[in-house]
Motif scaffolding. Structure first.
Motif, short mmCIF file in Angstrom:
data_model
loop_
_atom_site.label_atom_id
_atom_site.label_comp_id
_atom_site.label_asym_id
_atom_site.label_seq_id
_atom_site.Cartn_x
_atom_site.Cartn_y
_atom_site.Cartn_z
N VAL A 19 1.01 -1.17 0.08
CA VAL A 19 0.10 0.16 0.12
C VAL A 19 1.03 1.32 0.05
CG1 VAL A 19 -1.78 1.43 1.26
CG2 VAL A 19 -2.10 -1.04 1.28
N ALA A 20 1.84 1.34 0.85
CA ALA A 20 2.82 2.45 0.84
C ALA A 20 3.44 2.72 -0.29
CB ALA A 20 3.68 2.22 2.06
N ALA A 21 3.83 1.66 -0.98
CA ALA A 21 4.79 1.42 -2.21
C ALA A 21 3.76 2.08 -3.32
CB ALA A 21 5.18 0.28 -2.66
N TYR A 22 2.56 1.90 -3.43
CA TYR A 22 1.83 2.10 -4.39
C TYR A 22 1.28 3.40 -4.22
CZ TYR A 22 1.37 -2.28 -6.89
OH TYR A 22 1.67 -3.24 -7.64
N ARG A 23 1.29 3.89 -2.84
CA ARG A 23 0.59 5.32 -2.70
C ARG A 23 1.68 6.27 -3.09
NH1 ARG A 23 -3.26 6.44 0.66
NH2 ARG A 23 -3.13 4.51 1.74
N SER A 42 -7.53 -2.89 -1.20
CA SER A 42 -8.93 -3.86 -1.10
C SER A 42 -8.23 -5.08 -0.66
CB SER A 42 -9.29 -4.30 -2.64
OG SER A 42 -10.03 -5.42 -2.62
N VAL A 43 -6.89 -5.59 -0.80
CA VAL A 43 -6.38 -6.69 -0.17
C VAL A 43 -6.37 -6.62 1.29
CG1 VAL A 43 -4.18 -8.13 -0.10
CG2 VAL A 43 -5.44 -7.75 -2.26
N LEU A 44 -5.66 -5.31 1.58
CA LEU A 44 -5.46 -4.82 3.17
C LEU A 44 -6.91 -4.96 3.80
CD1 LEU A 44 -3.90 -3.68 5.23
CD2 LEU A 44 -4.50 -1.38 4.52
N GLY A 45 -7.90 -4.31 3.33
CA GLY A 45 -9.23 -4.37 3.62
C GLY A 45 -9.61 -6.12 4.05
N ASP A 46 -9.46 -6.75 2.92
CA ASP A 46 -9.84 -8.33 3.18
C ASP A 46 -9.06 -8.99 4.43
OD1 ASP A 46 -11.42 -8.19 1.11
OD2 ASP A 46 -9.88 -9.26 -0.49
N ALA A 60 -10.43 1.17 4.65
CA ALA A 60 -9.58 0.64 3.34
C ALA A 60 -10.41 0.49 2.13
CB ALA A 60 -8.93 -0.75 3.65
N ALA A 61 -11.61 -0.10 2.53
CA ALA A 61 -12.52 -0.26 1.31
C ALA A 61 -13.05 1.12 0.74
CB ALA A 61 -13.88 -1.08 1.73
N GLU A 62 -13.35 1.91 1.90
CA GLU A 62 -13.86 3.32 1.27
C GLU A 62 -12.59 4.02 0.72
OE1 GLU A 62 -16.04 6.85 3.74
OE2 GLU A 62 -14.33 5.94 4.79
N GLU A 63 -11.37 4.00 0.94
CA GLU A 63 -10.43 4.60 0.14
C GLU A 63 -10.25 4.16 -1.18
OE1 GLU A 63 -5.78 6.13 0.52
OE2 GLU A 63 -6.50 5.08 2.07
N SER A 64 -10.45 2.50 -1.33
CA SER A 64 -10.10 2.10 -2.33
C SER A 64 -11.17 2.52 -3.48
CB SER A 64 -10.46 0.57 -2.44
OG SER A 64 -10.30 -0.14 -3.47
#
Length: 105
Positions: A19-23, A42-46, A60-64
């Motif tokens: 997440v940090a890298a893609y951010r 999405s994976v983090l949310g799962d 996490a889902a909301e941000e995604s």
């Protein structure tokens, strides 16, 4: 059990690093990496949902969904499956985490 806990911690660390890298990459080139950031979130949310961290999973889902929505509006066919899965995650998590608040779309 103790070994499983270590694996869960390592998995969470790897997902958080993704997440940090893609951010960071999406800050440099939003069109190229926002969808990857949305996927990592999405994976983090799962993962958070599986760990019973419902509010964090909802966030996490909301941000995604917030990140993905503009791309879906422009390229609906290309993002339809991803957007639908993200909306499903968001709605499912909103019902248990935030009293049903829906303000992204």
């Amino acid at each position: 059990m103790n070994g499983d806990h270590g694996i869960v911690i390592q998995l969470r660390r790897c997902i958080s690093e993704a997440v940090a890298a893609y951010r960071e990459l999406s800050e440099q080139n939003s069109n190229g990496f926002i969808r990857h950031l949305a996927g990592a979130l999405s994976v983090l949310g799962d993962h958070l949902d599986e760990r019973n961290k419902k509010l964090e999973a909802f966030e996490a889902a909301e941000e995604s969904l917030t990140l993905l929505a503009p791309f879906h509006r422009i390229f609906p066919a290309a993002y339809d499956w991803f957007a639908q899965a993200t909306v499903d995650d968001y709605l499912r998590r909103a019902s248990v985490s935030d009293g049903g608040r829906i303000n992204v779309l």
